[in-house]
Scaffold this motif. Sequence first.
Motif: not given
Length: 169
Positions: A160, A162-164
Motif C-alpha cells: 500500500d 509503495e502504491k501511494r
Amino acid sequence: SRTVAALAVSVAQVMGLAREDVEEAAYLHDIGMAVLRDELLNRRGALSAAEQETVIKHPETGAKLLSDARIQPSVRDTVLYHHENYDGSGYPLGLAREAIPLPARIIRVVDSLEAMTAARPYRKKVLSREEALSELRNKAGKLYDPQVVAALEKALQQADEEKRGPATP
C-alpha cells in the motif's frame, strides 16, 4: 494462482525467505484441482460427502502429479501440506505448527485471504480485505500461523505504501 504467488513471495520476503522458496509452489498449490470436474468446482450448492472427500484429496493429487513430473521435493511437499492447519486440524496428515513447512504455512494464509476476497460460485459474500484480515487474525493460532498472519499484514502495508508513493511534506 498469480495473485497467491505474488503475495506469497511478498510474505516470504518479510519473513526472510527467498522468492524461490515459495513462488513455484504457490503457482502450483492447487494443481490437484485440475483433475476435478468443472461442475464440481463451479457448483453453487453444497457438495455431497463423497464430493467433499474428492476435493479434500486435491493436495495429495497435486503432490502425486508433481512427483511424477519430477518437481523438487520441497515444492511437492508445500503443495501437499498447504491445507494443514496450525493447530493440527487440517489435512491430509494433521500436521501442526513447525511440522508444517513454512512455505506451506505461508500459502495457507495467502490462499485463504484470496479465497475470502474473490468471487466464488459457492460463496454468497465476498469479504473486503479488512474483513478477511480480521478473520485471519481471529483464527491465528488455530488455522493459521500467527507469525505468517502478521507478515501478511506487513507485506500488504508495504505494498500500500509503495502504491501511494513517497510522502510529501
